[in-house]
Motif scaffolding. Structure first.
Motif, PDB file in Angstrom:
ATOM      1  N   SER A 252       0.987  -1.373   0.053  1.00  0.00           N
ATOM      2  CA  SER A 252       0.124  -0.126   0.047  1.00  0.00           C
ATOM      3  C   SER A 252       1.020   1.151  -0.332  1.00  0.00           C
ATOM      4  O   SER A 252       1.744   1.001   0.063  1.00  0.00           O
TER       5      SER A 252
ATOM      6  N   SER B  42      -5.503   8.145 -12.970  1.00  0.00           N
ATOM      7  CA  SER B  42      -6.686   8.545 -11.608  1.00  0.00           C
ATOM      8  C   SER B  42      -8.005   7.689 -12.623  1.00  0.00           C
ATOM      9  O   SER B  42      -9.095   8.043 -11.977  1.00  0.00           O
TER      10      SER B  42
ATOM     11  N   SER C 197      -4.227  -1.504  -7.867  1.00  0.00           N
ATOM     12  CA  SER C 197      -5.298  -0.395  -8.328  1.00  0.00           C
ATOM     13  C   SER C 197      -5.228   0.672  -7.429  1.00  0.00           C
ATOM     14  O   SER C 197      -4.170   1.061  -6.454  1.00  0.00           O
ATOM     15  N   ARG C 198      -6.458   1.393  -6.990  1.00  0.00           N
ATOM     16  CA  ARG C 198      -6.718   2.406  -6.289  1.00  0.00           C
ATOM     17  C   ARG C 198      -7.417   3.626  -5.483  1.00  0.00           C
ATOM     18  O   ARG C 198      -8.632   2.626  -6.081  1.00  0.00           O
ATOM     19  N   ASP C 199      -7.471   3.964  -4.959  1.00  0.00           N
ATOM     20  CA  ASP C 199      -8.519   4.410  -4.040  1.00  0.00           C
ATOM     21  C   ASP C 199      -8.232   5.737  -4.061  1.00  0.00           C
ATOM     22  O   ASP C 199      -8.024   6.832  -3.329  1.00  0.00           O
ATOM     23  N   ASN C 200      -9.034   6.492  -4.819  1.00  0.00           N
ATOM     24  CA  ASN C 200      -8.729   7.853  -5.072  1.00  0.00           C
ATOM     25  C   ASN C 200      -9.258   8.638  -4.312  1.00  0.00           C
ATOM     26  O   ASN C 200      -9.067  10.070  -3.513  1.00  0.00           O
ATOM     27  N   ALA C 201     -10.328   8.373  -3.164  1.00  0.00           N
ATOM     28  CA  ALA C 201     -10.745   9.186  -2.574  1.00  0.00           C
ATOM     29  C   ALA C 201      -9.584   9.136  -0.915  1.00  0.00           C
ATOM     30  O   ALA C 201      -9.854  10.451  -0.345  1.00  0.00           O
ATOM     31  N   LYS C 202      -8.672   8.164  -0.998  1.00  0.00           N
ATOM     32  CA  LYS C 202      -7.878   7.861   0.236  1.00  0.00           C
ATOM     33  C   LYS C 202      -5.973   8.513  -0.408  1.00  0.00           C
ATOM     34  O   LYS C 202      -5.164   8.067  -0.215  1.00  0.00           O
ATOM     35  N   ASN C 203      -6.368   8.855  -1.901  1.00  0.00           N
ATOM     36  CA  ASN C 203      -5.254   9.640  -2.445  1.00  0.00           C
ATOM     37  C   ASN C 203      -4.177   8.185  -2.056  1.00  0.00           C
ATOM     38  O   ASN C 203      -2.516   8.037  -2.118  1.00  0.00           O
ATOM     39  N   THR C 204      -4.712   6.459  -2.469  1.00  0.00           N
ATOM     40  CA  THR C 204      -3.992   4.932  -1.999  1.00  0.00           C
ATOM     41  C   THR C 204      -3.279   4.396  -3.143  1.00  0.00           C
ATOM     42  O   THR C 204      -4.669   3.919  -3.627  1.00  0.00           O
TER      43      THR C 204
ATOM     44  N   TYR D  43      -2.656   0.430  -4.167  1.00  0.00           N
ATOM     45  CA  TYR D  43      -1.931  -0.370  -4.010  1.00  0.00           C
ATOM     46  C   TYR D  43      -1.366  -1.643  -4.976  1.00  0.00           C
ATOM     47  O   TYR D  43      -2.144  -1.607  -6.209  1.00  0.00           O
TER      48      TYR D  43
END
Length: 121
Positions: free
Chosen positions: A21, A53, A70-77, A79
């Protein structure tokens, strides 16, 4: 500035799995592409995978079919799920981000500190 903090590295046996992460923080207006690179001892740093993005992905041939970014845009994270790991995957894995600050400054040169992945029996 942008800080990238990686986690999830470690020692795993061949055939095992790890999930890396990387969370971006700071005075961020927007994070664009995020990616994972790796550097093995005595070798140059190489791209493993990146994701835009919008979710488009690109993988190194060595990662195709085994790794998933993969990514979580809301968390700017971002994986990196790594399966079927091989000894040749042993390296320090670095997170990279393209980001724009609230000040308007843009850079593609934001890097994490690296996390060690060792694949060995």
């Amino acid at each position: 500035q942008v800080q990238l903090v990686e986690s999830g590295g470690g020692l795993v046996q061949p055939g095992g799995s790890l999930r890396l992460s990387c969370a971006a923080s700071g005075s961020i207006f927007s994070v664009y592409a995020m990616g994972w690179y790796r550097q093995a001892p005595g070798k140059q740093r190489e791209l493993v995978a990146y994701i835009t993005s919008g979710g488009s992905t690109n993988y190194a041939d060595s990662a195709k079919g085994r790794f998933t970014i993969s990514r979580d845009n809301a968390k700017n994270t971002v994986y990196l799920q790594m399966n079927s790991l091989k000894p040749e995957d042993t390296a320090v894995y670095y997170c990279n981000a393209d980001a724009q600050l609230h000040s308007g400054i843009y850079s593609s040169n934001y890097w994490g500190q690296g996390t060690q992945v060792t694949v060995s029996s």
